[in-house]
Design a protein around this motif. Structure first.
Motif, mmCIF file in Angstrom:
data_model
loop_
_atom_site.group_PDB
_atom_site.id
_atom_site.type_symbol
_atom_site.label_atom_id
_atom_site.label_comp_id
_atom_site.label_asym_id
_atom_site.label_seq_id
_atom_site.Cartn_x
_atom_site.Cartn_y
_atom_site.Cartn_z
ATOM 1 N N ALA A 74 40.477 40.344 47.739
ATOM 2 C CA ALA A 74 41.906 40.575 47.971
ATOM 3 C C ALA A 74 42.368 41.861 47.276
ATOM 4 C CB ALA A 74 42.717 39.374 47.469
ATOM 5 N N GLU A 75 41.878 42.077 46.059
ATOM 6 C CA GLU A 75 42.234 43.308 45.342
ATOM 7 C C GLU A 75 41.715 44.539 46.073
ATOM 8 O OE1 GLU A 75 40.667 43.016 41.352
ATOM 9 O OE2 GLU A 75 41.825 41.172 41.021
ATOM 10 N N TYR A 76 40.500 44.421 46.602
ATOM 11 C CA TYR A 76 39.935 45.554 47.352
ATOM 12 C C TYR A 76 40.859 45.939 48.517
ATOM 13 C CZ TYR A 76 37.327 48.378 50.548
ATOM 14 O OH TYR A 76 36.991 49.399 51.389
ATOM 15 N N PHE A 77 41.240 44.968 49.331
ATOM 16 C CA PHE A 77 42.054 45.299 50.501
ATOM 17 C C PHE A 77 43.462 45.745 50.107
ATOM 18 C CE2 PHE A 77 38.712 43.084 52.912
ATOM 19 C CZ PHE A 77 38.504 44.052 53.879
ATOM 20 N N ALA A 78 43.988 45.184 49.023
ATOM 21 C CA ALA A 78 45.290 45.651 48.535
ATOM 22 C C ALA A 78 45.205 47.119 48.126
ATOM 23 C CB ALA A 78 45.748 44.780 47.362
ATOM 24 N N ARG A 79 44.118 47.461 47.452
ATOM 25 C CA ARG A 79 43.937 48.854 47.042
ATOM 26 C C ARG A 79 43.731 49.760 48.261
ATOM 27 N NH1 ARG A 79 42.000 52.447 42.567
ATOM 28 N NH2 ARG A 79 41.462 54.224 43.838
ATOM 29 N N LEU A 80 42.930 49.295 49.206
ATOM 30 C CA LEU A 80 42.687 50.087 50.420
ATOM 31 C C LEU A 80 44.018 50.430 51.091
ATOM 32 C CD1 LEU A 80 40.469 51.174 52.390
ATOM 33 C CD2 LEU A 80 40.650 48.982 53.594
ATOM 34 N N GLU A 81 44.890 49.438 51.207
ATOM 35 C CA GLU A 81 46.180 49.667 51.855
ATOM 36 C C GLU A 81 47.028 50.649 51.038
ATOM 37 O OE1 GLU A 81 48.248 46.096 52.982
ATOM 38 O OE2 GLU A 81 49.463 47.238 54.421
ATOM 39 N N ARG A 82 46.992 50.530 49.724
ATOM 40 C CA ARG A 82 47.785 51.444 48.886
ATOM 41 C C ARG A 82 47.249 52.871 48.989
ATOM 42 N NH1 ARG A 82 47.622 49.685 43.186
ATOM 43 N NH2 ARG A 82 49.318 51.159 42.867
ATOM 44 N N GLU A 83 45.940 53.048 49.025
ATOM 45 C CA GLU A 83 45.392 54.397 49.204
ATOM 46 C C GLU A 83 45.846 54.985 50.542
ATOM 47 O OE1 GLU A 83 41.155 54.659 48.870
ATOM 48 O OE2 GLU A 83 41.114 53.898 46.821
ATOM 49 N N ILE A 84 45.745 54.179 51.588
ATOM 50 C CA ILE A 84 46.088 54.664 52.921
ATOM 51 C C ILE A 84 47.581 54.979 53.017
ATOM 52 C CG2 ILE A 84 46.253 53.935 55.354
ATOM 53 C CD1 ILE A 84 43.469 52.601 54.897
ATOM 54 N N ASN A 85 48.399 54.204 52.303
ATOM 55 C CA ASN A 85 49.846 54.460 52.288
ATOM 56 C C ASN A 85 50.228 55.630 51.375
ATOM 57 O OD1 ASN A 85 50.249 52.344 54.017
ATOM 58 N ND2 ASN A 85 50.873 50.892 52.425
ATOM 59 N N GLY A 86 49.238 56.183 50.658
ATOM 60 C CA GLY A 86 49.542 57.286 49.755
ATOM 61 C C GLY A 86 50.249 56.849 48.489
ATOM 62 N N GLU A 87 50.130 55.547 48.138
ATOM 63 C CA GLU A 87 50.815 55.048 46.942
ATOM 64 C C GLU A 87 49.999 55.279 45.679
ATOM 65 O OE1 GLU A 87 52.593 51.581 49.761
ATOM 66 O OE2 GLU A 87 51.625 50.944 47.905
ATOM 67 N N ILE A 88 48.700 55.486 45.825
ATOM 68 C CA ILE A 88 47.860 55.812 44.666
ATOM 69 C C ILE A 88 46.946 56.978 45.032
ATOM 70 C CG2 ILE A 88 47.844 53.585 43.507
ATOM 71 C CD1 ILE A 88 45.201 52.993 44.871
ATOM 72 N N GLU A 107 40.269 59.302 39.473
ATOM 73 C CA GLU A 107 40.642 57.884 39.514
ATOM 74 C C GLU A 107 39.873 57.165 40.629
ATOM 75 O OE1 GLU A 107 42.828 54.249 40.376
ATOM 76 O OE2 GLU A 107 42.560 55.915 41.755
ATOM 77 N N ARG A 108 39.718 57.814 41.776
ATOM 78 C CA ARG A 108 39.030 57.163 42.907
ATOM 79 C C ARG A 108 37.521 57.075 42.690
ATOM 80 N NH1 ARG A 108 42.425 58.967 48.385
ATOM 81 N NH2 ARG A 108 44.455 58.560 47.450
ATOM 82 N N THR A 109 36.972 58.036 41.955
ATOM 83 C CA THR A 109 35.546 57.962 41.624
ATOM 84 C C THR A 109 35.279 56.793 40.683
ATOM 85 O OG1 THR A 109 35.315 60.342 41.909
ATOM 86 C CG2 THR A 109 33.596 59.232 40.652
ATOM 87 N N ALA A 110 36.193 56.603 39.720
ATOM 88 C CA ALA A 110 36.039 55.472 38.800
ATOM 89 C C ALA A 110 36.050 54.160 39.584
ATOM 90 C CB ALA A 110 37.157 55.494 37.752
ATOM 91 N N TYR A 111 36.938 54.056 40.564
ATOM 92 C CA TYR A 111 36.974 52.823 41.365
ATOM 93 C C TYR A 111 35.679 52.640 42.148
ATOM 94 C CZ TYR A 111 38.202 49.173 44.550
ATOM 95 O OH TYR A 111 38.182 47.991 45.242
ATOM 96 N N LEU A 112 35.213 53.710 42.748
ATOM 97 C CA LEU A 112 33.974 53.648 43.538
ATOM 98 C C LEU A 112 32.804 53.225 42.646
ATOM 99 C CD1 LEU A 112 33.036 54.387 46.457
ATOM 100 C CD2 LEU A 112 32.794 56.741 45.669
ATOM 101 N N ALA A 113 32.731 53.790 41.453
ATOM 102 C CA ALA A 113 31.661 53.429 40.519
ATOM 103 C C ALA A 113 31.753 51.957 40.130
ATOM 104 C CB ALA A 113 31.735 54.318 39.275
#
Lengths: 211, 211
Positions: free
Chosen positions: B197-211, A191-197
């Motif tokens: 905005a979507e990028y930073f929202a996703r960054l925060e969710r990754e760091i929080n372990g939500e995705i 999933e994270r590779t897809a986002y990076l791509a």
């Protein structure tokens, strides 16, 4: 056992790509991947906190040997804490194997496989975007340069061709998902590779004036 | 008139955030926004190529005065090329006004408004992600730190709170879209702000372990 607060000063002075925030992210990912993989969490946590302790900071022995230097550092720390030798050995295996690239010491135990996967997940996704861009900037490289045909075909750059963050994605990051050991790690990596791509595809479209 | 190849050396030694790639991106965006805005493209292209020529490189007069220093540099270049004074003045207005922040010289002409918009678009979207992360790395700041309540409420940081790339997004980048002058620029800015905005929202969710 080493605590998060005990580990923090080991990473003072590290660059923003290998700093303590990286350790904390790997720690939290290991908390997710460890239980389903059947990992001994005490061994895993110690390995996470110690895995980049030497060589991450500028002036260390250098990135290429940092897994060996960090394992030696870990042995001193855990011996001083009175850990039994077989549990120290289990931690050292995790640390030495976290840099496995097809040769050398492959991750054999659940703890080593989870550390490997958790560490690799931190080069993917939105975190991966930020780290690869920061790494390029700190090394005087652009975040985007058009790759040559030779680079796209076989990774061979033309004279003067920069190694941009996009080059690093093409050359290395997009294939990291194939190397994961645990099923949970692989699912997150895909999933994270897809986002990076998608990020780099969008970057190229913006630069081309297509959006 | 100044050409792209003539302009390239003016930006030698610039950091990856204000380098010649930035000029090229703004140039291509100005080619898109200029005609519908009724801009004189010769004036606009000269202004784009010259707008960061002084003060972008380390050792210049500093970012805060770089629009004035670049206008002085532009006056020397265009005078030496024999441009008529009124057309030089039109270019200098674009350059001085590209840093307008509510006071000072506001962009009054189509050319100045297009340069302003094209320059601001380069802090948004996937390009904006890369530039804000690179800027943080070059200044020893992390790409993400959890903002304090005071910062979220009014932009006031707590003692020791870093100014991460995420802080810069919250403090400045997400509001840039409100300042655009041309309809085409505003439409692009809104789409690119949503992506940022979507990028930073996703960054925060990754760091929080939500995705």
């Amino acid at each position: 056992m080493p605590t998060i607060e005990q580990a923090r000063p080991w990473y003072a002075g590290a660059d923003p790509v290998h700093d303590f925030d990286h350790i904390l992210r790997v720690y939290h990912t290991a908390e997710r991947l460890g239980p389903p993989a059947g990992a001994d969490m005490e061994i895993l946590r110690a390995a996470v906190l110690l895995h980049d302790a030497e060589g991450a900071a500028p002036g260390g022995r250098g990135r290429k040997q940092h897994h060996l230097a960090s394992a030696e550092f870990a042995e001193r720390v855990l011996s001083a804490e009175g850990w039994p030798p077989e549990r120290i050995a289990a931690v050292l295996h995790c640390i030495r194997a976290h840099r496995f690239r097809g040769t050398g010491e492959a991750p054999q135990t659940p703890e080593a496989q989870v550390l490997f996967d958790a560490d690799k997940l931190d080069v993917l996704g939105a975190v991966g975007v930020a780290r690869v861009v920061a790494y390029a900037a700190l090394n005087g490289q652009p975040f985007f340069a058009r790759p040559s045909e030779g680079f796209l075909a076989g990774g061979e750059k033309e004279p003067g061709e920069p190694h941009s963050a996009y080059h690093e994605f093409l050359f290395k990051l997009r294939r990291v998902q194939e190397r994961m050991f645990t099923p949970q790690g692989r699912a997150l990596a895909e999933e994270r590779t897809a986002y990076l791509a998608e990020y780099f595809a969008r970057l190229e479209r913006e630069i081309n004036g297509e959006i």
